[in-house]
Design a protein around this motif. Structure first.
Motif, PDB file in Angstrom:
ATOM      1  N   LEU A  32       0.889  -1.163   0.000  1.00 54.68           N
ATOM      2  CA  LEU A  32       0.000   0.000   0.000  1.00 54.68           C
ATOM      3  C   LEU A  32       0.923   1.209   0.000  1.00 54.68           C
ATOM      4  O   LEU A  32       1.686   1.420   0.951  1.00 54.68           O
ATOM      5  CB  LEU A  32      -0.867  -0.023   1.266  1.00 54.68           C
ATOM      6  N   ILE A  33       0.888   1.963  -1.096  1.00 53.90           N
ATOM      7  CA  ILE A  33       1.787   3.116  -1.190  1.00 53.90           C
ATOM      8  C   ILE A  33       0.971   4.397  -1.411  1.00 53.90           C
ATOM      9  O   ILE A  33      -0.225   4.344  -1.690  1.00 53.90           O
ATOM     10  CB  ILE A  33       2.857   2.935  -2.304  1.00 53.90           C
ATOM     11  N   GLY A  34       1.658   5.528  -1.298  1.00 54.58           N
ATOM     12  CA  GLY A  34       0.995   6.823  -1.453  1.00 54.58           C
ATOM     13  C   GLY A  34       1.810   7.892  -0.747  1.00 54.58           C
ATOM     14  O   GLY A  34       2.662   7.571   0.083  1.00 54.58           O
ATOM     15  N   SER A  35       1.523   9.135  -1.067  1.00 54.43           N
ATOM     16  CA  SER A  35       2.298  10.247  -0.502  1.00 54.43           C
ATOM     17  C   SER A  35       2.058  10.374   1.001  1.00 54.43           C
ATOM     18  O   SER A  35       1.147   9.756   1.554  1.00 54.43           O
ATOM     19  CB  SER A  35       1.886  11.560  -1.169  1.00 54.43           C
ATOM     20  N   ASN A  36       2.837  11.237   1.629  1.00 59.24           N
ATOM     21  CA  ASN A  36       2.640  11.521   3.051  1.00 59.24           C
ATOM     22  C   ASN A  36       1.215  12.009   3.293  1.00 59.24           C
ATOM     23  O   ASN A  36       0.710  12.844   2.550  1.00 59.24           O
ATOM     24  CB  ASN A  36       3.598  12.621   3.534  1.00 59.24           C
ATOM     25  N   GLY A  37       0.598  11.456   4.339  1.00 59.03           N
ATOM     26  CA  GLY A  37      -0.743  11.907   4.683  1.00 59.03           C
ATOM     27  C   GLY A  37      -1.848  11.296   3.835  1.00 59.03           C
ATOM     28  O   GLY A  37      -3.017  11.673   3.963  1.00 59.03           O
ATOM     29  N   ALA A  38      -1.518  10.331   2.974  1.00 60.26           N
ATOM     30  CA  ALA A  38      -2.525   9.740   2.081  1.00 60.26           C
ATOM     31  C   ALA A  38      -3.536   8.883   2.837  1.00 60.26           C
ATOM     32  O   ALA A  38      -4.625   8.612   2.328  1.00 60.26           O
ATOM     33  CB  ALA A  38      -1.839   8.901   1.010  1.00 60.26           C
ATOM     34  N   LEU A 189       0.829  -7.335   4.352  1.00 61.07           N
ATOM     35  CA  LEU A 189       0.451  -6.063   3.733  1.00 61.07           C
ATOM     36  C   LEU A 189       1.441  -5.025   4.224  1.00 61.07           C
ATOM     37  O   LEU A 189       1.530  -4.778   5.435  1.00 61.07           O
ATOM     38  CB  LEU A 189      -0.982  -5.684   4.153  1.00 61.07           C
ATOM     39  N   ILE A 190       2.228  -4.452   3.300  1.00 64.07           N
ATOM     40  CA  ILE A 190       3.226  -3.475   3.744  1.00 64.07           C
ATOM     41  C   ILE A 190       2.875  -2.070   3.264  1.00 64.07           C
ATOM     42  O   ILE A 190       2.451  -1.856   2.129  1.00 64.07           O
ATOM     43  CB  ILE A 190       4.676  -3.818   3.283  1.00 64.07           C
ATOM     44  N   VAL A 191       3.069  -1.142   4.177  1.00 64.43           N
ATOM     45  CA  VAL A 191       3.003   0.283   3.864  1.00 64.43           C
ATOM     46  C   VAL A 191       4.440   0.772   3.820  1.00 64.43           C
ATOM     47  O   VAL A 191       5.214   0.490   4.735  1.00 64.43           O
ATOM     48  CB  VAL A 191       2.221   1.030   4.964  1.00 64.43           C
ATOM     49  N   GLU A 192       4.820   1.418   2.729  1.00 66.18           N
ATOM     50  CA  GLU A 192       6.221   1.792   2.567  1.00 66.18           C
ATOM     51  C   GLU A 192       6.380   3.166   1.929  1.00 66.18           C
ATOM     52  O   GLU A 192       5.729   3.483   0.947  1.00 66.18           O
ATOM     53  CB  GLU A 192       6.904   0.769   1.645  1.00 66.18           C
TER      54      GLU A 192
END
Ligand code: ATP
Length: 243
Positions: A32-38, A189-192
Motif C-alpha cells: 500500500l503506497i501513497g504520498s505523506n498523509g494519504a 500487507l506493507i506500507v512503505e
C-alpha cells in the motif's frame, strides 16, 4: 484472507479514508503506497482495530472484525508491526519477544520454537538477547519489532514503514526478512515510503491519495507505468519523511 470493503475513517472532521476497498489473498505479499498523509497508517490502524471505522467492513478469514478490539484481532492472527516500532526499551530483547507471544495465547504456540525461529532469521537478536531493547540500533529494533510479531504466530502481518530511517543495507536485510516470512506462508500487507522497493518485492499493490484508492494492480506493471513512476518512483516523487 483479508477483505476490506468501503472503509471510511475520520478524525473529527478530517476524512482520512473514504470508501476504500482492498484484498489480501492467502500467502499474498501486497503493498500500500501513497504520498505523506494519504491515509496509509490510518488504513492499517483501522484494519487492526486501533482506530474505529466510520463505515465499511473488514473481513478476516470470513469473520467480520470491523468492530473488534485490537487484542481480539491480534489473537485471531492479524498482527501489526507499527511505525516507530514501539520497543519496550527497559526490557531485554528476549523479554520483548516473549511479550509478543501473548498475542498467540489461545492458539497452539511453542515459546522456545518461536524464539528459535526469530533468532534463525535475525541472528543478531540472539547475540543481543539480554541487552535492553532501548540500546539496539534502529535496524535491530526493526528486526525486534518484526520478531515480536512473529512470536504471535501471525497469519497476516501489517507492516508500517519498516525501512523508515534505516541505512540501505539494513533496509535490504529487513526487506529480505519480509520476503522470507511471506515464503513461510504468512500473508503480508506493507506500507512503505520506499515505493520502489515495495513494488519490487510485492505481487500486487494499491495506491492511496488523500484517503481514496486511486490505483491497484500487479506491482511489476505499476512499477513500469509512467504516471506511477512520475508520481511515486521518479525524481518528482515526494521524499520520504514524517509530517
Ligand atoms: P505518512 O506516510 O506521512 O505517515 P499516511 O499515508 O500514513 O502518512 P495517515 O498518517 O494515515 O497517512 O494520515 C492521514 C490523514 O489523517 C492526514 O491528513 C493526517 O494528518 C490525519 N491524521 C492521522 N492521524 C490523525 C489523528 N490521530 N488525529 C487527527 N488527524 C490525523
Amino acid at each position: 484472507m483479508l477483505k476490506v470493503s468501503g472503509l471510511s475513517t475520520s478524525y473529527g472532521g478530517i476524512h482520512a479514508l473514504v470508501d476504500v476497498s482492498l484484498k489480501v489473498a492467502n500467502n499474498a505479499l501486497v503493498a500500500l503506497i501513497g504520498s505523506n498523509g494519504a491515509g496509509k497508517t490510518t488504513m492499517l490502524n483501522t484494519i487492526c482495530g486501533v482506530v474505529r471505522a466510520a463505515h465499511g467492513t473488514v473481513l478476516f478469514d470470513g469473520e467480520d472484525i470491523t468492530y473488534l478490539n485490537d487484542y481480539e484481532i491480534a489473537r485471531r492472527g492479524l498482527l501489526q508491526v507499527p511505525e516507530g516500532r514501539r520497543i519496550l526499551g527497559s526490557l531485554s530483547v528476549e523479554e520483548n519477544l516473549l511479550l509478543g507471544g501473548l498475542a498467540a495465547a489461545g492458539r497452539q504456540v511453542q515459546e522456545r520454537q518461536g524464539l528459535d525461529e526469530v533468532y534463525a532469521l535475525f541472528p543478531v537478536l540472539k547475540e543481543r538477547r539480554r541487552a535492553p531493547g532501548g540500546v539496539l540500533s534502529g535496524g535491530q529494533q526493526q528486526m525486534l519489532a518484526i520478531g515480536r510479531a512473529m512470536m504471535g504466530r501471525p497469519k497476516l502481518l501489517l507492516l508500517d514503514e519498516a525501512s523508515l530511517g534505516l541505512s540501505p543495507l539494513m533496509a535490504t536485510t529487513v526487506f529480505d526478512a519480509v520476503v522470507h516470512l511471506n515464503s513461510t506462508g504468512i500473508a503480508i500487507l506493507i506500507v512503505e515510503q520506499n515505493a520502489k522497493r515495495a513494488l519490487e518485492i510485492t505481487h500486487t499493490a494499491y495506491i492511496l491519495e488523500q484517503g481514496r484508492l486511486v490505483r491497484e494492480g500487479v506491482s511489476a506493471e505499476l512499477a513500469s507505468d509512467p504516471s506511477v513512476i512520475d508520481h511515486y518512483l521518479g525524481r518528482t516523487a515526494q521524499p520520504a519523511g514524517r509530517h
